[in-house]
Design an enzyme around this catalytic site. Structure first.
Site, mmCIF file in Angstrom:
data_model
loop_
_atom_site.group_PDB
_atom_site.id
_atom_site.type_symbol
_atom_site.label_atom_id
_atom_site.label_comp_id
_atom_site.label_asym_id
_atom_site.label_seq_id
_atom_site.Cartn_x
_atom_site.Cartn_y
_atom_site.Cartn_z
ATOM 1 N N ASP A 273 0.848 -1.201 0.000
ATOM 2 C CA ASP A 273 0.000 0.000 0.000
ATOM 3 C C ASP A 273 0.880 1.247 0.000
ATOM 4 O O ASP A 273 1.384 1.664 1.040
ATOM 5 C CB ASP A 273 -0.920 -0.013 1.230
ATOM 6 N N LYS A 280 1.664 8.074 0.259
ATOM 7 C CA LYS A 280 2.146 8.172 1.645
ATOM 8 C C LYS A 280 3.527 8.830 1.664
ATOM 9 O O LYS A 280 4.263 8.730 0.687
ATOM 10 C CB LYS A 280 2.266 6.773 2.258
ATOM 11 N N ASP A 350 -5.748 6.478 -0.515
ATOM 12 C CA ASP A 350 -5.070 5.735 0.551
ATOM 13 C C ASP A 350 -6.074 5.025 1.474
ATOM 14 O O ASP A 350 -5.690 4.216 2.309
ATOM 15 C CB ASP A 350 -4.169 6.687 1.354
ATOM 16 N N GLU A 352 -7.929 2.610 0.824
ATOM 17 C CA GLU A 352 -8.211 1.580 -0.183
ATOM 18 C C GLU A 352 -8.702 0.278 0.437
ATOM 19 O O GLU A 352 -9.415 -0.486 -0.196
ATOM 20 C CB GLU A 352 -6.950 1.325 -1.022
ATOM 21 N N ARG A 354 -10.847 -0.372 2.831
ATOM 22 C CA ARG A 354 -12.311 -0.464 2.976
ATOM 23 C C ARG A 354 -12.983 -0.695 1.632
ATOM 24 O O ARG A 354 -14.061 -1.262 1.560
ATOM 25 C CB ARG A 354 -12.821 0.795 3.688
HETATM 26 N N1 BES Z 1 -2.883 0.409 5.456
HETATM 27 C C1 BES Z 1 -3.225 1.702 5.938
HETATM 28 C C2 BES Z 1 -3.414 1.766 7.445
HETATM 29 C C3 BES Z 1 -2.224 1.485 8.323
HETATM 30 C C4 BES Z 1 -1.533 2.497 8.914
HETATM 31 C C5 BES Z 1 -1.851 0.195 8.621
HETATM 32 C C6 BES Z 1 -0.463 2.248 9.745
HETATM 33 C C7 BES Z 1 -0.781 -0.085 9.454
HETATM 34 C C8 BES Z 1 -0.090 0.938 10.023
HETATM 35 C C9 BES Z 1 -4.532 2.160 5.293
HETATM 36 O O1 BES Z 1 -4.755 1.711 4.004
HETATM 37 C C10 BES Z 1 -4.519 3.655 5.242
HETATM 38 O O2 BES Z 1 -3.698 4.172 4.546
HETATM 39 N N2 BES Z 1 -5.415 4.286 5.977
HETATM 40 C C11 BES Z 1 -5.498 5.706 6.002
HETATM 41 C C12 BES Z 1 -6.955 6.092 5.933
HETATM 42 C C13 BES Z 1 -7.194 7.558 5.759
HETATM 43 C C14 BES Z 1 -6.709 7.999 4.385
HETATM 44 C C15 BES Z 1 -8.655 7.829 5.916
HETATM 45 C C16 BES Z 1 -4.881 6.195 7.315
HETATM 46 O O3 BES Z 1 -5.063 5.557 8.351
HETATM 47 O O4 BES Z 1 -4.178 7.201 7.258
HETATM 48 ZN ZN ZN Z 2 -3.854 -0.025 3.450
HETATM 49 MN MN MN Z 3 -3.890 3.024 2.560
#
Ligand code: BES
Ligand code: ZN
Ligand code: MN
Length: 504
Positions: A273, A280, A350, A352, A354
């Site tokens: 991801d 990111k 990001d 993704e 869900r």
């Molecule tokens: N895979 C990430 C979440 C994550 C963060 C997992 C840290 C493990 C450690 C997920 O896909 C993500 O990027 N979530 C975003 C959501 C936001 C854009 C609403 C997040 O948590 O920043």
């Molecule tokens: Zn993710």
């Molecule tokens: Mn993500």
């Protein structure tokens, strides 16, 4: 590694090393430990008197028997206070012992079964906890190291010594269950630790096929064309920026038992991801190779459940893809049509996880399942809320949530339930589509859960946000640095409880 069980008097155990447990501040030593102390002419009592060892958890002391017993060494491991010992305490003690044995560069050793009769532990539970703690605590991931000189040798065999013939069957039972569960956890750790260039969606699907082949599970891997036919526009939206084809993996245990409503495990399978167009920051991005931990745990649970021959029908569903930016990638503002028919406005590419889970949860409907649980490294907000200790739990069904909380207590894998109150729904209302994929910073874990709940319709469902618990940045007891394999122990316990409930 092997976990053996031997019926033998303690004084007769011939071994390179024998582990015994010691409670902190106990007026009298536990039976078996007392026997060893006596055979050694009071050497353990001496350790306590000299204050070299108190029996605190995580403490160890090494004694040489010098012919007083057939065992060459005795390793005393602290169990903490007697009244406070839990199965998790036994697991930790076993891990401490296993690590000490590895440091001695020994590979085969014996252990007494400590903990029986305290903290609700029978011989089965104690043996299970020792097997789990030993295998989990001695895990290491060395697949990509070419120089192994500094790597400690892997353990080959632990033999549990039981002096009482009447308990041997129970001990064997527990040792075998513990080994099956811990091996499944280590299998998950290997997958999650594996870099994304060694674990693409295609390779994840091949791994599922291998597991299926070994255990006689039914497996089907849907290709992108089939996903398109099913209308999985949310999953395909995420996948379209990557050169690697997405896979939708369906794994079934007891598939032929169509008389049973299945339990379904859904696992987020983002093999990498990057965030996509909403990219990111580069610092720490390498950790996103582990964004398929939910998928890994799904495979691990199926492996354990099949090896344990649980009398249930269990299905694993894994939407697998990469999330990358490219000229073909999906973009903020895009609207995706999910398999359920609901349209989704993409605010952040990001968010993704869900999206791919939305289609998997809708796919689950066709089974008329008994219950569906999903595991996902879903939100950084969950790490903020609960840290690295506790998994966020959300559910649309009180009974299911309670069964999970019960299994959590038994397995030692901690969860805390967060509310899915309607009011939070305001945050994911879209101006242009049925729902949007982010709800801003406040309650980010809950709005993600609420988003999923819109696709988990018509069955009891629970969601585990394992963003904080799927990996660890330090060695702690039976948790080692890197992937943890979180969820295998809890879910196997939940399914064992369900099997027991349906049998009686
Ligand atoms: N895979 C990430 C979440 C994550 C963060 C997992 C840290 C493990 C450690 C997920 O896909 C993500 O990027 N979530 C975003 C959501 C936001 C854009 C609403 C997040 O948590 O920043
Ligand atoms: Zn993710
Ligand atoms: Mn993500």
């Amino acid at each position: 590694m092997e976990i053996n069980v031997e019926l033998k008097a303690i004084r007769e155990v011939a071994s390179e090393l024998l582990v015994v447990g010691l409670f902190e501040g106990a007026a009298q030593m536990e039976g078996a430990t007392g026997v060893v102390d006596k055979a050694l002419g009071g050497a353990i009592s001496e350790l306590i008197k000299a204050s070299d060892m108190t029996g605190k958890a995580e403490q160890t002391a090494l004694l040489y028997t010098r012919g007083a017993m057939p065992a060459k060494r005795v390793l005393v491991v602290g169990l903490g206070e007697q009244g406070k010992l839990t199965p998790d305490g036994v697991r930790r003690a076993a891990a401490t012992a296993a690590k000490a044995v590895r440091k001695l560069r020994l590979t085969r050793y014996h252990s007494l079964i400590y903990g029986i009769g305290t903290g609700g532990l029978g011989p089965t539970e104690a043996a299970q906890a020792i097997a789990e703690g030993t295998i989990l605590g001695s895990y290491s991931f060395t697949r990509h190291k070419s120089d192994l000189t500094d790597v400690l040798p892997a353990l080959e065999a632990l033999t549990l010594v039981q002096a009482d013939a009447s308990a041997v069957t129970a001990v064997k039972q527990g040792a075998s269950t513990g080994k099956i569960i811990a091996d499944a956890v280590c299998f998950v750790r290997d997958l999650v630790n594996q870099p994304a260039n060694y674990l693409t969606p295609t390779m994840l699907a091949e791994t599922a096929e291998e597991v299926a082949g070994e255990l006689g599970l039914h497996v089907e891997v849907l290709e992108e064309a089939q996903m398109a036919d099913l209308g999985m526009g949310a999953l395909l939206g995420v996948a379209q920026g990557s050169e690697e084809p997405a896979k939708f993996i369906v794994l079934e245990y007891n598939a032929e038992r169509t008389d049973l409503a299945p339990y379904i495990i859904v696992g987020k399978g983002l093999t990498f991801d990057s965030g996509g167009i909403s990219i990111k920051p580069s610092e720490g991005m390498e950790a996103m190779k582990g964004d398929m931990a939910g998928a890994g745990t799904t495979l691990g649970v199926l492996q354990a459940v099949a090896t344990l021959h649980l009398p249930l029908r269990v299905v694993g569903l894994i939407p697998a893809t990469e999330n990358l930016p490219s000229g073909r990638a999906y973009k903020p503002g895009d609207v995706l049509k999910s398999m359920s028919g609901l349209t989704i406005e993409v605010i952040s590419t990001d968010a993704e996880g869900r999206l791919i889970l939305a289609d998997a949860l809708d796919y689950a409907k066709r089974y008329q399942p008994k219950a569906v649980v999903d595991l996902a490294t879903l939100t950084g907000a969950c790490v903020v809320a609960l840290g690295y200790v506790t998994t966020g739990l959300m559910s649309n069904n009180t009974e299911l949530a309670q069964a999970i909380v019960k299994a959590s207590a038994k397995s030692g894998e901690k969860v805390w339930e967060l509310p899915l109150y309607d009011e939070y729904g305001e945050q994911i209302k879209s101006d242009v589509a049925d729902v949007k994929n982010t709800g801003g910073r406040p309650a980010g874990t809950i709005t993600a859960g609420l988003f999923l709940s819109k696709f988990a319709r018509g069955f009891p469902w629970a969601h585990f946000d394992i963003a904080g618990t799927s990996s660890s940045d330090a060695d702690k007891g039976y948790v080692v640095k890197g992937a943890t394999g979180w969820g295998v122990r809890l879910l196997v316990q939940w399914l064992r409880d369900a099997a027991e409930g349906s049998a009686s």
